[in-house]
Design a protein around this motif. Structure first.
Motif, PDB file in Angstrom:
ATOM      1  N   ILE A  27       0.591  -1.002   0.296  1.00  0.00           N
ATOM      2  CA  ILE A  27      -0.510   0.022   0.062  1.00  0.00           C
ATOM      3  C   ILE A  27       0.780   0.674   0.157  1.00  0.00           C
ATOM      4  O   ILE A  27       2.187   1.418   0.065  1.00  0.00           O
ATOM      5  N   LEU A  75     -11.605   5.835  -4.734  1.00  0.00           N
ATOM      6  CA  LEU A  75     -10.842   6.121  -3.619  1.00  0.00           C
ATOM      7  C   LEU A  75     -11.264   7.946  -2.728  1.00  0.00           C
ATOM      8  O   LEU A  75     -11.205   8.382  -3.619  1.00  0.00           O
ATOM      9  N   ALA A 124      -8.920   1.057  -1.420  1.00  0.00           N
ATOM     10  CA  ALA A 124      -7.256   1.239  -0.691  1.00  0.00           C
ATOM     11  C   ALA A 124      -6.259   1.733  -2.129  1.00  0.00           C
ATOM     12  O   ALA A 124      -6.491   1.289  -2.963  1.00  0.00           O
ATOM     13  N   LYS A 125      -5.069   2.444  -1.302  1.00  0.00           N
ATOM     14  CA  LYS A 125      -4.055   2.940  -2.183  1.00  0.00           C
ATOM     15  C   LYS A 125      -3.432   1.006  -2.091  1.00  0.00           C
ATOM     16  O   LYS A 125      -2.207   1.434  -1.552  1.00  0.00           O
ATOM     17  N   ALA A 126      -3.557   0.216  -2.743  1.00  0.00           N
ATOM     18  CA  ALA A 126      -3.160  -0.726  -2.923  1.00  0.00           C
ATOM     19  C   ALA A 126      -2.791  -1.091  -4.166  1.00  0.00           C
ATOM     20  O   ALA A 126      -2.536  -0.565  -5.468  1.00  0.00           O
ATOM     21  N   SER A 173      -6.215   1.247   3.681  1.00  0.00           N
ATOM     22  CA  SER A 173      -5.708   0.896   3.086  1.00  0.00           C
ATOM     23  C   SER A 173      -5.039  -0.153   3.639  1.00  0.00           C
ATOM     24  O   SER A 173      -4.887  -1.455   3.163  1.00  0.00           O
TER      25      SER A 173
END
Ligand SMILES: Cc1ncc(COP(=O)(O)O)c(C=O)c1O
Ligand SMILES: Cc1ncc(COP(=O)(O)O)c(C=O)c1O
Lengths: 355, 355
Positions: free
Chosen positions: B73, B257, B196-198, B102
């Motif tokens: 992440i 997001l 999520a900022k995956a 995240s």
């Protein structure tokens, strides 16, 4: 056209093997690694000739894109040793092709077939001693590619690494598993990357699986993200359902991995005269079949566990048990496929590949 | 409770700075890095105290889970230097919170707030000279966490690394962009990891974006994976549409997001007396509005580009141009938000954070 024939893969051998430190009678799955690995770099617009070096750490810039944008793909395969000490692979060209299918979707440059196949064979010949011979054990092989190129711009990397690492392994699961049919989370979108063996697909499954484990299940049955009414995969395996005497599996799609075990099982089942249907499976038909007592079996299929029988499933706060059968399709199909893999029987479909 | 107060972060300084080698008048985005980085390891069930060390390569076992299962992440933020040489962040606690949102979805252990905030401040004080002062430039900050634990089992890692690296950067885009409204591919599933900022979310966008670029567009407008009828995000930015004088943006969801720029723009627009609607945007209403001449603006919003105006879009093999406006919402809102970020104006919403 680039010349991708590999004449001589340079091999740098370890000074001392660590094989004597390994307890081959108590192997877990994928946690000890052999002495060597294959490495191949993509630089300046081309894949370089692969080389074999001692298994060793990888050094990367903190801005390498693998750390930021999940640009990575992998394969999972096994090498089997027969009683003559001969080494076999199972349909390896299908893994090679699938790696490139994954590569394309993840904007990773495709790898020449020769580099994969010659690299793999050279590595396996070198690591032959590491391939276990005991029942149920094998050498698990992990080919993977990741973005090593640098920069914080969210765009494909300009450099990549292809690596093959190997781990002598025992069996993946022990015993039957209880599964939860997922009603909230999902692993892939229409038009997404679910059909690719892309790293991010797996990390996305961890949290929903942890929640299922807390509720007393070992695994999640993935359903479509829109209605949760179609059964798609079992954890990181394809799924089969037996209703009465018919074996059913879902069709592959852009959400489902085209598993090599799955398609081999379909062929073997048909060869056995088992009625096989490849069509969408609804959750309601599985629940109904269970209530009527005609849901005989469910099992996952994949390289790691081969066939993984399911003992029961949960759905909408209800639990459904599957019967204990004396002669199950799962055990019949598992025996037929592993007999081919370990060279214990005729290979009538031409799947074995001698190293 | 673990004590997560950080008294003294150990700092190991570089012997010689490389700052003199950097051409601060010609900075690109995220490609040169400062002298130091913050590193914090998760081991034996806990995050260790962070430390600051010279920016340097990371060494990992080939079986580290980041390479195989995409467990990673990140965040993206900026430090701004005003004319007094003071250094400012913009709503940094929102990045800290989002990193942990995240983390949870990706089965990564959450990071204590103190480690993030104290680590970041200590690093920025040390790297103060690296923060550009010229118009449009800033220090891009990249906090990220990835799975460093080993093993080929598809399950969460037992070790992780949290790193903050910084890159003095110029502006992200130059000029307006032409976008393609996506009809085939998608970036996220219902119940998936899109919010999520995956890492994997970004690699999955590369190939569809390459296809759009081949057709003459610079970016993809993501739509829902089921009908492709709802407009969701613009590349790696949130999207705004102006129809007549109303500014519209989609609601956040598990596919979208929750952007810090997006929510700040909503607040500023309302403060300006602009009518704002937060509701689902359909592709057909945008196409219809364009045909009627009432589609006045479209723009992306995100930390890197701040506001990125769109000059036209493609959909079902048709192209639609947006008008050139003398006074656009995009330029008004961009000026108001950057004036706050660079401390050129009063901070009536309490968003600035002094380092
Ligand atoms: C998501 C997923 N489905 C199915 C499978 C089974 O594929 P195969 O039989 O080729 O191993 C795998 C890999 O093992 C997988 O990762
Ligand atoms: C997918 C996506 N949407 C939107 C944004 C905008 O978020 P923020 O304004 O917090 O930078 C980002 C990050 O920049 C993003 O990666």
């Amino acid at each position: 056209m680039m010349d991708t024939t590999v004449q001589n893969i340079v091999v740098e051998k370890v000074k001392t093997s660590k094989i004597d430190q390994i307890d081959f009678d108590n192997l877990s799955f994928g946690s000890v690694f052999t002495d060597h690995m294959l490495v191949c770099d993509y630089k300046n617009g081309a894949w370089e000739i692969p080389k074999i070096i001692p298994y060793q750490p990888i050094t990367l810039d903190p801005s390498a894109k693998i750390f930021h944008y999940g640009q990575s793909i992998f394969e999972g395969m096994k090498a089997y040793k027969d009683s003559n000490n001969d080494v076999w692979l199972f349909r390896p060209l299908d893994n090679q092709k699938r790696l490139n299918i994954s590569a394309k979707r993840m904007a990773i440059p495709e790898l020449p077939e020769e580099y994969f196949m010659e690299g793999l064979k050279t590595l396996l010949k070198l690591e032959k001693k590491w391939i276990p011979q005991s029942e149920g054990s094998s050498l698990y092989i992990r080919p993977f590619i990741f973005a090593s190129g640098k920069g914080f711009h969210a765009s494909p990397a300009d450099e990549y690494k292809f690596i093959i690492a190997c781990a002598p392994s025992g069996s993946y699961f022990s015993g039957k598993v209880k599964v939860l049919i997922e009603e909230t989370y999902s692993r892939s979108a229409n038009g997404g990357v679910g059909f690719a063996k892309a790293g991010g697909n797996y990390a996305g499954q961890f949290y929903p699986t942890q929640l299922a484990v807390k509720k007393g299940y070992q695994q999640v049955i993935w359903t479509d993200d829109n209605t949760h009414e179609y059964i798609e995969e079992a954890g990181a395996m394809n799924i089969f359902v037996r209703i009465n005497d018919t074996l059913i599996t879902g069709p592959t799609s852009d959400r489902i991995l085209d598993g090599i075990t799955r398609k081999s099982i379909i062929t073997i089942a048909e060869d056995e005269g088992i009625p096989v249907e490849i069509r969408k499976i609804t959750v309601s038909e599985v629940v109904e079949a269970s209530k009527k007592g005609i849901l005989k079996e469910m099992f996952g299929a994949g390289t790691a566990a081969v066939v993984s029988p399911i003992s029961g499933f949960g759905h909408k706060n209800m639990n459904y048990d599957l019967p204990e059968l004396e002669s199950s399709y799962a055990s019949l199909l598992k025996k037929r496929i592993t007999d081919i893999q370990y060279n214990k029987t005729e290979d009538k479909f031409g799947w074995r590949y001698k190293v």
